[in-house]
Design a protein around this motif. Structure first.
Motif, PDB file in Angstrom:
ATOM      1  N   PHE A  69     -27.730 -16.265 -27.345  1.00 28.80           N
ATOM      2  CA  PHE A  69     -27.158 -15.156 -28.098  1.00 28.80           C
ATOM      3  C   PHE A  69     -28.137 -13.998 -28.078  1.00 28.80           C
ATOM      4  O   PHE A  69     -29.283 -14.120 -28.483  1.00 28.80           O
ATOM      5  CB  PHE A  69     -26.862 -15.580 -29.546  1.00 28.80           C
ATOM      6  N   PHE A 116     -23.042 -13.091 -26.850  1.00 29.33           N
ATOM      7  CA  PHE A 116     -23.497 -14.231 -26.034  1.00 29.33           C
ATOM      8  C   PHE A 116     -23.703 -13.796 -24.594  1.00 29.33           C
ATOM      9  O   PHE A 116     -22.996 -12.943 -24.070  1.00 29.33           O
ATOM     10  CB  PHE A 116     -22.469 -15.373 -26.069  1.00 29.33           C
ATOM     11  N   PHE A 127     -26.084 -19.345 -32.642  1.00 31.11           N
ATOM     12  CA  PHE A 127     -26.571 -17.990 -32.898  1.00 31.11           C
ATOM     13  C   PHE A 127     -28.081 -17.936 -33.131  1.00 31.11           C
ATOM     14  O   PHE A 127     -28.631 -16.864 -33.302  1.00 31.11           O
ATOM     15  CB  PHE A 127     -25.853 -17.390 -34.106  1.00 31.11           C
ATOM     16  N   ALA A 141     -20.305 -22.777 -26.788  1.00 34.13           N
ATOM     17  CA  ALA A 141     -20.777 -22.558 -28.159  1.00 34.13           C
ATOM     18  C   ALA A 141     -20.267 -23.655 -29.088  1.00 34.13           C
ATOM     19  O   ALA A 141     -20.995 -24.123 -29.967  1.00 34.13           O
ATOM     20  CB  ALA A 141     -20.338 -21.182 -28.654  1.00 34.13           C
TER      21      ALA A 141
END
Length: 69
Positions: free
Chosen positions: A59, A64, A39, A27
């Motif tokens: 996501f 996640f 996201f 991420a």
């Protein structure tokens, strides 16, 4: 089993990654290296150095998801 939506964008991180990286590290790579929001409604693909394995990060509504291949 899960199904990805038809309108889902898929981004490929072109440089190989260390396959010990987990969700948090990937991420951060999405944010800092790719300049994207982890996201968002998208899937992010990562490969190992030999291009024989792949990780897919996206996501979901609950958090996640990391898929290994």
């Amino acid at each position: 089993m899960f199904r990805l939506a038809e309108d889902l964008r898929v981004y490929l991180h072109r440089d190989p990654i260390d396959f010990r990286c987990g969700i948090n590290s990937l991420a951060i790579l999405v944010e800092q290296s790719m300049g994207l929001n982890p996201f968002e409604h998208a899937a992010f693909a990562f490969c190992n150095r030999r291009r024989t394995r792949m990780k897919l990060l996206f996501f979901d509504r609950s958090g996640f998801v990391l898929v290994l291949n």
